[in-house]
Design a protein around this motif. Structure first.
Motif: not given
Length: 193
Positions: A16, A20, A45, A56, A60
């Motif tokens: 993640l 990001r 994270e 999640l 996404c």
């Protein structure tokens, strides 16, 4: 199995953060785009908490990826073989459903095999997401029963039944039975998805 799940939770957090940062997003920007709090994203994270499947999926969507593609990026180096003990297992902390990534990693195949054990009474709903355009899946039920809602259509699945569905459509999974449902997901991504 708990160690395998804990390891995947850490990999989810690392993935993640990597995705990001690759998109140049701050924690605040991802929080605003996903509707998930900055504090929760930070905890995920750092591997301090495991996100639910629905949470999640929202992250996404904000990153412009699908849940399955996201999990594919938490994989190990390429190999044509993956022993059962090496298959990443993730448990949704909200419903307790267990997702096992069966496919060997990095093969270049557009098909992923996923094994799921879905607890009795559990329900998960995924909103339609454009990140899932071009991704389809077959759900093949082995044990138990499942009620599925795909868009406006409803289906009752019993052992041996198979349902095809595009992932861009909103999908609700529900186990109305008293025993766990066990099924395989055969997911296919369009080349380039």
């Amino acid at each position: 199995m708990e160690n395998v799940i804990d390891h995947l939770d850490n990999a989810i957090g690392e993935n993640l953060r990597r995705q990001r940062l690759a998109q140049g997003l701050t924690l605040e920007a991802l929080a605003e785009a996903s509707g998930v709090s900055r504090a929760m994203i930070s905890r995920i994270e750092r591997g301090e908490t495991s996100p639910t499947a629905q949470l999640l999926a929202r992250l996404c969507a904000a990153l412009g990826t699908s849940l399955s593609v996201f999990f594919a990026h938490t994989e190990t180096p390429a190999s044509p073989f993956r022993a059962r003990d090496d298959q990443p297992v993730w448990r949704d902390p909200d419903t307790g459903y267990i997702r096992r990534s069966v496919s060997p990693p990095g093969t270049g195949s557009n098909v992923d095999l996923i094994e799921v054990e879905f607890p009795p009474g559990a329900r998960v709903a995924f909103a339609p997401q454009t990140a899932n355009a071009g991704i389809t899946q077959h759900m093949w039920l082995f044990e138990g029963e499942m009620e599925m809602r795909v868009g406006d259509a409803e289906y009752q699945l019993l052992p041996g039944d198979c349902l095809f569905m595009p992932l861009m459509t909103g999908i609700t999974f529900q186990n109305p039975g008293r025993t766990p449902a066990r099924y395989a997901i055969v997911l296919e991504r369009r080349a380039g998805s």
